[in-house]
Write an enzyme that holds these catalytic residues in place. Structure first.
Site, PDB file in Angstrom:
ATOM      1  N   TYR A  52      -3.305   3.633  -9.659  1.00  0.00           N
ATOM      2  CA  TYR A  52      -3.224   4.754  -8.742  1.00  0.00           C
ATOM      3  C   TYR A  52      -2.760   4.205  -7.483  1.00  0.00           C
ATOM      4  CZ  TYR A  52      -6.113   7.226 -12.196  1.00  0.00           C
ATOM      5  OH  TYR A  52      -6.325   7.761 -13.271  1.00  0.00           O
ATOM      6  N   GLU A  53      -1.886   5.174  -6.835  1.00  0.00           N
ATOM      7  CA  GLU A  53      -1.300   4.757  -5.580  1.00  0.00           C
ATOM      8  C   GLU A  53      -2.262   4.325  -4.528  1.00  0.00           C
ATOM      9  OE1 GLU A  53       0.845   8.664  -5.012  1.00  0.00           O
ATOM     10  OE2 GLU A  53       0.653   8.177  -2.751  1.00  0.00           O
ATOM     11  N   ALA A  54      -3.322   4.932  -4.482  1.00  0.00           N
ATOM     12  CA  ALA A  54      -4.398   4.718  -3.425  1.00  0.00           C
ATOM     13  C   ALA A  54      -5.228   3.410  -3.577  1.00  0.00           C
ATOM     14  CB  ALA A  54      -5.228   6.030  -3.266  1.00  0.00           C
ATOM     15  N   GLY A 132       3.508   8.442  -2.691  1.00  0.00           N
ATOM     16  CA  GLY A 132       4.180   7.274  -3.149  1.00  0.00           C
ATOM     17  C   GLY A 132       4.998   7.241  -4.298  1.00  0.00           C
TER      18      GLY A 132
END
Length: 257
Positions: A52-54, A132
C-alpha cells in the site's frame, strides 16, 4: 435468461484478480483494487506481495477490508510498516510489477483523471486527486485500471491529466522521461477487459463479459475502441471465488456499490 449468481461489481473484481501472478508485487489503491488483490492472494497467487502506498508491505488477510491506504488493516501481520517515501522508492527502483488503480475518466491512450470533472479552476466535481496514483502509473511495469464504463468515463479528452498512460501515443512516455516498457496494461470494466495495441498504444478489446456485446462496448465509449477479429468471452466467477470474495467484505463496504 436466468439471473447471474454474481453482481457486475463482483464480476469486475474477480476478472481483475485473475490478472495478477503469483510471486509478483502489486501496489494497490483502495476499494475494488484491494479486494481484487486480496482475492488473488487467497486463490491462485498465495505469494503475491501486496503493498500500500502509505507503507503497509505484504500484510496478511485483514479481519476487515481497509477503508484507505493508511488504514491500520493495511499493516495487519505485515512484514513491514514502512512509509510513503519508502514505498515510492521501491517503485522507483523497479520493484513495482503491477499497479492497481481506479479512475473517473480514461482516454484511448490509458491516461487517467482522478482530479476534477469540469474546468480545474471551477470544477463541477472535485475528486480525491492523485495520491500515489501518478507515481504508480508512471513507474510500475504494468498498470491495471478498474473502473465503471460509460461515455462520461471513456472520454476523447480528459478534463485533467492526473496519471500518465501512453500520453499522445507511441514513444510519448519515453520522450518525457518515463521508464521504457512501463504503462497501462489492462482496463477492467463492467462490460469487458481491454488492453493496448503494441503499435498504436490505443485501447483494444480483449474480452466481453457474459451477456455483453461488442455493440455495448462501443456504445459506452466516446472514443473508438479497436475490436479484434475474434472476441473472447470472460470466464464467469466460480462459486469458490465468489465465496472467498464475499468473506473478504462481509459488510459489503465495496461489494454493495
Amino acid at each position: 435468461m436466468s439471473k447471474p449468481k454474481y453482481t457486475l461489481t463482483e464480476m469486475m473484481i474477480v476478472s481483475a484478480s485473475r490478472l495478477l501472478e503469483d510471486g509478483k508485487t502489486v501496489f494497490t489503491g483502495t476499494g475494488m483494487p484491494i479486494l481484487a488483490a486480496l482475492l488473488a492472494k487467497c486463490t491462485h497467487a498465495p505469494k503475491l506481495a501486496i503493498i500500500y502506498e502509505a507503507g503497509g508491505m505484504c500484510p496478511d488477510k485483514p479481519p476487515t477490508i481497509p477503508l484507505s491506504v493508511g488504514d491500520s488493516m493495511t499493516t495487519h501481520k505485515a512484514i513491514m510498516a514502512a512509509s510513503m517515501d519508502y514505498t515510492m522508492c521501491f517503485i522507483q527502483a523497479g520493484y513495482g510489477e503491477y499497479a492497481f488503480l481506479g479512475a473517473a475518466q480514461i482516454d484511448m491512450y490509458g491516461n487517467i483523471n482522478t482530479t476534477v470533472i469540469g474546468p480545474y479552476e471551477k470544477p463541477k466535481v472535485r475528486l480525491p486527486g492523485s495520491g500515489g496514483a501518478n507515481d504508480f502509473g508512471s513507474l510500475c511495469w504494468k498498470t491495471i485500471v478498474l473502473m465503471k464504463q460509460d461515455k462520461q468515463r471513456f472520454v476523447r479528452k480528459l478534463d485533467f491529466l492526473t496519471t500518465p498512460g501512453y500520453l499522445t501515443g507511441p514513444g510519448a512516455r519515453e520522450k518525457v522521461g518515463l521508464p521504457r516498457n512501463t504503462g497501462p496494461w489492462r482496463v477492467v470494466t463492467q462490460l469487458g477487459i481491454y488492453g493496448f495495441d503494441k503499435e498504436t498504444k490505443k485501447m483494444k478489446l480483449i474480452s466481453v463479459h457474459p451477456n455483453v456485446s461488442v455493440k455495448d462496448v462501443q456504445e459506452n465509449s466516446s472514443f473508438p475502441i479497436q475490436i479484434p477479429d475474434k472476441v473472447e468471452t470472460t470466464q464467469e466467477p466460480t462459486d469458490k471465488e465468489l465465496a472467498i470474495l464475499r468473506s473478504l467484505d462481509p459488510y459489503k463496504v465495496v461489494l454493495r456499490k
